[in-house]
Design an enzyme around this catalytic site. Structure first.
Site, short mmCIF file in Angstrom:
data_model
loop_
_atom_site.label_atom_id
_atom_site.label_comp_id
_atom_site.label_asym_id
_atom_site.label_seq_id
_atom_site.Cartn_x
_atom_site.Cartn_y
_atom_site.Cartn_z
N HIS A 161 0.82 -1.22 0.00
CA HIS A 161 0.00 0.00 0.00
C HIS A 161 0.85 1.27 0.00
O HIS A 161 0.32 2.37 -0.18
CB HIS A 161 -0.95 0.04 1.20
CG HIS A 161 -1.98 -1.04 1.17
ND1 HIS A 161 -2.84 -1.22 0.10
CD2 HIS A 161 -2.31 -2.01 2.07
CE1 HIS A 161 -3.64 -2.25 0.33
NE2 HIS A 161 -3.33 -2.75 1.52
N ASP A 195 -2.59 -10.17 -2.64
CA ASP A 195 -3.19 -9.75 -1.37
C ASP A 195 -4.68 -9.42 -1.62
O ASP A 195 -5.06 -9.02 -2.72
CB ASP A 195 -2.45 -8.51 -0.85
CG ASP A 195 -2.89 -8.09 0.55
OD1 ASP A 195 -2.20 -8.45 1.52
OD2 ASP A 195 -3.92 -7.39 0.67
N ASP A 284 -4.69 -12.65 3.15
CA ASP A 284 -6.00 -12.18 3.60
C ASP A 284 -7.13 -12.49 2.61
O ASP A 284 -8.28 -12.12 2.84
CB ASP A 284 -5.99 -10.68 3.99
CG ASP A 284 -5.14 -9.82 3.09
OD1 ASP A 284 -4.68 -10.30 2.03
OD2 ASP A 284 -4.93 -8.64 3.43
#
Ligand code: SP5
Ligand code: ZN
Length: 340
Positions: A161, A195, A284
């Protein structure tokens, strides 16, 4: 398989983050995540855990803005010197919006300028931990050069990110982007981000480049963080046009539907004929992740690993998210076992 890991991550341990609605929540991106993965790796005889080497700042500054890195380096001391009421965590409450914001001189002004959200909490050891995390990715990248072997960078904090000049979503330095950029001087690089969340930082960093193909498979930003980026029509710009691809997925996506998207991504990677592959490996996507809504199983994650490994490319696997700590060890090892 070589696993690059440093204990330095423990110095980065924020106690809370802030969820939507202002909810102060225990920090999900915690040191226990690494312990769970290490324990699971301990049961595998094909694993060799190695300390990263220090690559210095140059490969990081090749990807990140110098003033941003300077902010990460100096903000903790400045925060303490400002005598805050709760000194435990540097977290701004005002953020720079679009429209060419200016960078002010105050610490909280710069924090709002360089941060995107309320989960990139800075504590005393954040910068040191972020540097060692990037060194894990760089060391793993270096270990794959001239050897047809893959390596695992057990990075914490995660990185995907973080953009050129901003921290976001538990990420400060974009480990996978730093590794991919370092590798790009040796040959063409493909970076696949699996992700659950869109790899917005990676997308930003390589958006105008044609020598690094970036692909992200993630929950649709129409309902999920990071909200403003990661849509299917974002394909790169300038020289980089056609060298970025997003695969936004609906909530509830199961193994079969995930593998359809993955196969489309793998076709693009094969067509690009890269010399190296970097994986932003977030776990995740797992069905019972506390932040996720995608329903990929432990077996599904192992199958994803097999399909990627079938590309037979020297692969740098970089740890990103994954917050169901009870399942994180087996999911990560299941994914890695295809690359051993
Ligand atoms: C590396 C990584 O996976 N970072 C993820 C950061 C996500 N932060 C946004 C959290 C949004 C909180 N939504 C709460 C949903 C709880 N069910
Ligand atoms: Zn994530």
């Amino acid at each position: 398989m070589k696993v690059f890991y440093s204990e330095t991550h423990r110095k980065h341990e924020p106690t809370f983050e802030v969820f939507d609605g202002g909810l102060r929540t225990p920090y999900l991106e915690n040191p226990d995540r690494m312990d769970r993965i290490l324990t699971a790796l301990g049961g595998a005889d094909w694993v060799d855990v190695i300390e990263p080497t220090d690559f210095g700042l140059d490969p990081i500054l090749a990807v990140h803005d110098e003033n941003y890195i300077h902010f990460l380096a100096s903000s903790w001391t400045e925060w303490l010197a400002s005598n805050p009421k709760d000194p435990s965590t540097l977290l701004p409450a005002t953020f720079a919006l679009r429209r060419h914001p200016q960078r002010p001189s105050s610490l909280l002004g710069r924090a709002g300028y360089y941060m995107m959200d309320l989960s990139a909490c800075i504590v005393e050891g954040t910068y040191e931990a972020a540097l060692s995390s990037a060194n894990c990715a760089l060391s793993a990248a270096q270990s794959t050069v001239n050897v047809q072997r893959s390596a695992f960078a057990l990075c914490r904090p995660p990185g995907h990110h973080a953009g050129k000049d901003y921290a976001a979503g538990y990420c400060f330095i974009n480990n996978a982007a730093v590794a991919a950029n370092w590798l790009s001087s040796k040959g063409k690089v493909a970076l696949l981000d699996m992700d659950y969340h869109c790899g917005n930082g990676t997308q930003d960093i390589f958006y105008e480049r044609e020598d690094v193909l970036t692909i992200s498979i993630h929950a649709d930003p129409n309902f999920e963080y990071p909200h403003f980026i990661g849509f299917a029509d974002e394909r790169g710009e300038g020289q980089g046009l056609g060298f970025h691809h997003n695969f936004p997925l609906p909530s509830g996506t199961d193994d079969a539907a995930y593998l359809v998207a993955l196969e489309r991504a793998l076709v693009l990677i094969r067509e690009f004929t890269p010399a190296y592959l970097v994986i932003s490996a977030g776990m995740d996507i797992y069905a019972d992740d506390p932040l996720g809504t995608i329903k990929v199983t432990t077996d599904g994650i192992a199958e994803i690993g097999k399909r990627i490994a079938a590309l037979e490319l020297p692969t740098v696997i970089v740890m990103e998210g994954g917050y169901n700590n009870d399942a994180l060890g087996r999911n990560t090892v299941g994914f890695l076992s295809a690359f051993e």
